[in-house]
Design an enzyme around this catalytic site. Structure first.
Site, PDB file in Angstrom:
ATOM      1  N   GLU A  38      -1.246  -4.941 -12.326  1.00  0.00           N
ATOM      2  CA  GLU A  38      -0.102  -4.358 -13.017  1.00  0.00           C
ATOM      3  C   GLU A  38      -0.367  -4.223 -14.513  1.00  0.00           C
ATOM      4  OE1 GLU A  38       4.746  -5.139 -13.340  1.00  0.00           O
ATOM      5  OE2 GLU A  38       3.432  -6.573 -12.332  1.00  0.00           O
ATOM      6  N   ASP A  49       0.850  -1.193   0.000  1.00  0.00           N
ATOM      7  CA  ASP A  49       0.000   0.000   0.000  1.00  0.00           C
ATOM      8  C   ASP A  49       0.885   1.241   0.000  1.00  0.00           C
ATOM      9  OD1 ASP A  49      -1.809   2.083   0.609  1.00  0.00           O
ATOM     10  OD2 ASP A  49      -3.136   0.666   1.601  1.00  0.00           O
TER      11      ASP A  49
END
Length: 241
Positions: free
Chosen positions: A223, A147
């Site tokens: 991604e 995060d």
């Protein structure tokens, strides 16, 4: 990804990394699907390592064999983590994840692919690292897309900071690798600065910069989506001296 604790989530907010910590993760309200819950109930006994006693884990016993240990903190839903383990059967892969839906999904993948070199710890990673990992027992530590805590007031919660690296360093074998990746450029720079000044670590890149995207790290859906949107990804690989 399972983020950890005060240093496990802090820049220097952690004055005593062994006692006080600010969490670097939030327990999200996402619901478990029936299949995820079933996986936890039925497959948990087979693949989960119980650390509720907070005693040192015997990984050779947990895996039923002696092999190099790859420890991943925060594997999300587990797809890339399981793929890496499947591609690398000569090493043991242990993932630490605090979010139940991710653990359930990962358990399903392990069972579907009948992979024998994966185990999961469903617990706060900070507590596990602090109390359950033997000194010089990790061959690879990997933390991918933690995060980023992008708001200025939350930067102290970031996992990769000086205190955290100092805490995990004794758990790494000499020659062990620390593998990191993020899609936040400012956090990537922080990671590079933290690792570059950490005592006892060397950048595997001769120029002291970021590592070209390694072939051994599978692309995640997150991604891939970021790449389509033009987002960058920065990898680092440092070696324990």
């Amino acid at each position: 990804m399972d983020k950890i604790a005060e240093n496990p989530a802090k820049g220097s907010a952690l004055t005593d990394p062994l006692d006080r910590h600010v969490r670097s993760f939030v327990i999200r309200a996402g619901r478990m699907t029936p299949s995820q819950q079933r996986a936890l109930d039925e497959l948990g006994p087979k693949y989960l390592i119980d650390v509720s006693s907070l005693k040192t884990v015997d990984f050779d016993k947990a895996f039923g064999r002696k092999a190099p240990l790859v420890l991943e903190i925060g594997f999300g839903m587990g797809a890339s983590f399981v793929q890496m383990a499947q591609n690398d059967p000569l090493r043991n892969y242990c993932g630490i994840e605090v979010h139940p839906p991710g653990v359930g999904s990962c358990l399903k993948l392990i069972e579907e692919r009948q992979i024998t070199n994966v185990r999961i710890i469903h617990f706060d990673a900070f507590e596990v690292i602090k109390k359950c990992i033997a000194l010089q027992s990790i061959d690879v530590l990997q933390i991918f897309f933690p995060d980023p805590w992008p708001k200025k007031r939350h930067i102290k919660r970031r996992l990769i900071n000086d205190d955290f690296i100092a805490m995990v360093a004794p758990l790494l074998k000499h020659g062990a690798e620390v593998r990191l990746a993020t899609d936040w450029e400012e956090y990537a720079q922080q990671m590079l600065e933290v690792m570059s000044r950490a005592e006892g670590f060397s950048n595997t890149q001769a120029d002291g910069g970021f590592t070209p995207r390694p072939k051994w790290r599978p692309l995640t859906k997150f991604e891939q989506r970021g790449e389509r949107l033009g987002h960058g990804v920065w990898d680092l690989v440092f070696r324990r001296d």
